[in-house]
Design a protein around this motif. Structure first.
Motif, PDB file in Angstrom:
ATOM      1  N   SER A  14       0.854  -1.196   0.000  1.00 49.85           N
ATOM      2  CA  SER A  14       0.000   0.000   0.000  1.00 49.85           C
ATOM      3  C   SER A  14       0.882   1.236   0.000  1.00 49.85           C
ATOM      4  O   SER A  14       1.991   1.237   0.552  1.00 49.85           O
ATOM      5  N   VAL A  15       0.397   2.301  -0.609  1.00 51.20           N
ATOM      6  CA  VAL A  15       1.169   3.529  -0.729  1.00 51.20           C
ATOM      7  C   VAL A  15       1.478   4.089   0.658  1.00 51.20           C
ATOM      8  O   VAL A  15       0.588   4.264   1.488  1.00 51.20           O
ATOM      9  N   GLY A  16       2.751   4.323   0.931  1.00 51.76           N
ATOM     10  CA  GLY A  16       3.155   4.893   2.206  1.00 51.76           C
ATOM     11  C   GLY A  16       2.811   4.033   3.401  1.00 51.76           C
ATOM     12  O   GLY A  16       2.755   4.538   4.523  1.00 51.76           O
ATOM     13  N   LEU A  17       2.578   2.752   3.182  1.00 48.47           N
ATOM     14  CA  LEU A  17       2.104   1.839   4.222  1.00 48.47           C
ATOM     15  C   LEU A  17       0.848   2.404   4.898  1.00 48.47           C
ATOM     16  O   LEU A  17       0.641   2.297   6.095  1.00 48.47           O
ATOM     17  N   SER A  18      -0.017   3.008   4.077  1.00 47.21           N
ATOM     18  CA  SER A  18      -1.226   3.654   4.595  1.00 47.21           C
ATOM     19  C   SER A  18      -2.361   2.668   4.826  1.00 47.21           C
ATOM     20  O   SER A  18      -3.317   2.978   5.542  1.00 47.21           O
TER      21      SER A  18
ATOM     22  N   HIS B  42       0.889   9.060   6.645  1.00 52.27           N
ATOM     23  CA  HIS B  42       1.249  10.490   6.657  1.00 52.27           C
ATOM     24  C   HIS B  42       1.278  11.097   5.252  1.00 52.27           C
ATOM     25  O   HIS B  42       2.068  12.005   4.981  1.00 52.27           O
ATOM     26  N   GLY B  43       0.445  10.593   4.364  1.00 46.22           N
ATOM     27  CA  GLY B  43       0.342  11.170   3.023  1.00 46.22           C
ATOM     28  C   GLY B  43       1.456  10.804   2.072  1.00 46.22           C
ATOM     29  O   GLY B  43       1.465  11.265   0.921  1.00 46.22           O
ATOM     30  N   LEU B  44       2.392   9.963   2.514  1.00 47.47           N
ATOM     31  CA  LEU B  44       3.533   9.610   1.668  1.00 47.47           C
ATOM     32  C   LEU B  44       3.066   8.980   0.357  1.00 47.47           C
ATOM     33  O   LEU B  44       2.290   8.028   0.351  1.00 47.47           O
ATOM     34  N   GLY B  45       3.530   9.545  -0.770  1.00 50.85           N
ATOM     35  CA  GLY B  45       3.224   8.998  -2.082  1.00 50.85           C
ATOM     36  C   GLY B  45       1.881   9.379  -2.651  1.00 50.85           C
ATOM     37  O   GLY B  45       1.536   8.960  -3.755  1.00 50.85           O
TER      38      GLY B  45
END
Length: 220
Positions: A57-61, A128-131
């Protein structure tokens, strides 16, 4: 020294028999629409969700959200919505294409013992919004990756899984009473397949054929 050695873990060795088995799994994965009525063992969907959560998942979101649909009234409402949307879709075809479309079985909503909707929470604070600043749709793609992971896990257990895309997302979300910020990704049926095949059902029906991988490659 590899990271696997650094943390005391032995590196995995996926040998040729494993790779051959993985290819078989991918080949035999089907979008199932014809289910037996036998109930799934208790905890099956929860176990498959656990496998889905191993997906990237993007940014481990981990933005995926799973809604198990057991309530008969909600299921009937989803079936009603499918029938409306399917009739609308049929109206866009004419002639032979309309006849072929009308003959397709496009959902197992009335037979499948297990049903689930999958959403993406685009506003999750996890990661935290990463990616996602330049590509916010990465949250949706992450949920799709989880769905595909679940699909393979289900097939490995002999469980059929079918994606029902002929639905109105807003109406389904109202039926299921989920948070407004969640984005509908798909509705899925689970159960024991009536039959198994290594070719897509739509190919059997003459709707479309699978193309060669070379058809989709572009080099620059």
């Amino acid at each position: 020294m590899t990271a696997a050695h650094d943390n005391g873990l032995r590196p995995m060795n996926f040998d040729e028999p494993f790779r051959a088995g993985l290819r078989n799994l991918l080949t035999w994965r089907r979008d199932v629409r014809r289910f037996r009525a036998d109930p799934l063992p208790q905890g099956t969907l929860e176990r498959l969700i656990g496998m889905a959560c191993l997906a990237p998942s993007v940014g481990l979101s981990q933005p995926w959200r799973f809604v198990i649909v057991d309530d008969p009234a909600r299921r009937r409402a989803v079936i009603a919505d499918f029938k409306v949307c399917n009739a609308d879709a049929l109206a866009t075809y004419s002639g032979e294409a309309a006849a072929r479309y009308a003959g397709l079985k496009l959902a197992g909503l009335e037979e499948a013992p297990g049903q689930m909707a999958v959403y993406a929470d685009r506003d999750t604070e996890a990661g935290h919004g990463l990616g996602r600043r330049t590509m916010p749709e990465m949250a949706d793609y992450s949920a799709v990756a989880a769905i595909h992971t679940m699909w393979l896990a289900a097939r490995a257990e002999g469980i059929g899984m079918g994606w029902v895309s002929i639905l109105d997302p807003a109406r389904v979300s109202r039926i299921l009473e989920v948070p407004d910020r969640w984005c509908f990704i798909g509705y899925f049926c689970f159960g024991t397949p009536q039959a198994e095949d290594d070719r897509p059902e739509l190919q059997h029906a003459g709707w479309e054929s699978r193309r060669a991988p070379a058809d989709f490659i572009l080099r620059r």
